[in-house]
Design a protein around this motif. Sequence first.
Motif, PDB file in Angstrom:
ATOM      1  N   TRP A   1     -20.991 -21.892  26.210  1.00 57.82           N
ATOM      2  CA  TRP A   1     -19.823 -21.749  27.071  1.00 57.82           C
ATOM      3  C   TRP A   1     -18.924 -22.968  26.931  1.00 57.82           C
ATOM      4  O   TRP A   1     -19.383 -24.089  26.793  1.00 57.82           O
ATOM      5  CB  TRP A   1     -20.236 -21.541  28.524  1.00 57.82           C
ATOM      6  CG  TRP A   1     -20.869 -20.203  28.719  1.00 57.82           C
ATOM      7  CD1 TRP A   1     -22.194 -19.924  28.740  1.00 57.82           C
ATOM      8  CD2 TRP A   1     -20.193 -18.955  28.882  1.00 57.82           C
ATOM      9  NE1 TRP A   1     -22.401 -18.573  28.905  1.00 57.82           N
ATOM     10  CE2 TRP A   1     -21.179 -17.950  28.997  1.00 57.82           C
ATOM     11  CE3 TRP A   1     -18.862 -18.578  28.932  1.00 57.82           C
ATOM     12  CZ2 TRP A   1     -20.864 -16.609  29.177  1.00 57.82           C
ATOM     13  CZ3 TRP A   1     -18.557 -17.236  29.115  1.00 57.82           C
ATOM     14  CH2 TRP A   1     -19.542 -16.266  29.227  1.00 57.82           C
TER      15      TRP A   1
ATOM     16  N   LEU B   1     -23.285 -21.993  32.942  1.00 57.20           N
ATOM     17  CA  LEU B   1     -22.072 -22.376  32.224  1.00 57.20           C
ATOM     18  C   LEU B   1     -22.093 -23.848  31.814  1.00 57.20           C
ATOM     19  O   LEU B   1     -21.433 -24.238  30.854  1.00 57.20           O
ATOM     20  CB  LEU B   1     -20.824 -22.112  33.079  1.00 57.20           C
ATOM     21  CG  LEU B   1     -20.532 -20.660  33.431  1.00 57.20           C
ATOM     22  CD1 LEU B   1     -19.416 -20.578  34.451  1.00 57.20           C
ATOM     23  CD2 LEU B   1     -20.197 -19.855  32.183  1.00 57.20           C
TER      24      LEU B   1
ATOM     25  N   ASN C   1     -17.248 -17.910  25.774  1.00 60.42           N
ATOM     26  CA  ASN C   1     -18.501 -18.136  25.080  1.00 60.42           C
ATOM     27  C   ASN C   1     -18.148 -18.204  23.600  1.00 60.42           C
ATOM     28  O   ASN C   1     -17.678 -17.219  23.021  1.00 60.42           O
ATOM     29  CB  ASN C   1     -19.499 -17.006  25.345  1.00 60.42           C
ATOM     30  CG  ASN C   1     -20.848 -17.280  24.749  1.00 60.42           C
ATOM     31  OD1 ASN C   1     -20.973 -17.471  23.545  1.00 60.42           O
ATOM     32  ND2 ASN C   1     -21.869 -17.303  25.590  1.00 60.42           N
TER      33      ASN C   1
ATOM     34  N   ILE D   1     -12.464 -19.549  30.477  1.00 65.27           N
ATOM     35  CA  ILE D   1     -13.897 -19.779  30.270  1.00 65.27           C
ATOM     36  C   ILE D   1     -14.363 -18.803  29.195  1.00 65.27           C
ATOM     37  O   ILE D   1     -14.236 -17.588  29.355  1.00 65.27           O
ATOM     38  CB  ILE D   1     -14.678 -19.577  31.581  1.00 65.27           C
ATOM     39  CG1 ILE D   1     -14.168 -20.537  32.662  1.00 65.27           C
ATOM     40  CG2 ILE D   1     -16.169 -19.761  31.347  1.00 65.27           C
ATOM     41  CD1 ILE D   1     -14.703 -20.257  34.061  1.00 65.27           C
TER      42      ILE D   1
END
Length: 72
Positions: free
Chosen positions: A19, A11, A39, A37
Amino acid sequence: MNTNLEEFSYLWNSPESNWALLQFNASPSEKEPRYLIVNTKTKHALLVSDDTLYQHLKETMLEKRVRIVSAL
């Protein structure tokens, strides 16, 4: 907590990492920013059901200066 954060290092460690932390607030009265979180390439989110693990991941990502994107 027995979880090793290194298993999530993708990450923040990869230079070509897609990310990021998506900053959002449910209401204007919230003082602290909330993050998801995500992408940015695949448009997928990493859902973490363990609150303690999520807190550690978020703090580490902020410390490692992962990109922060806005929902606006």
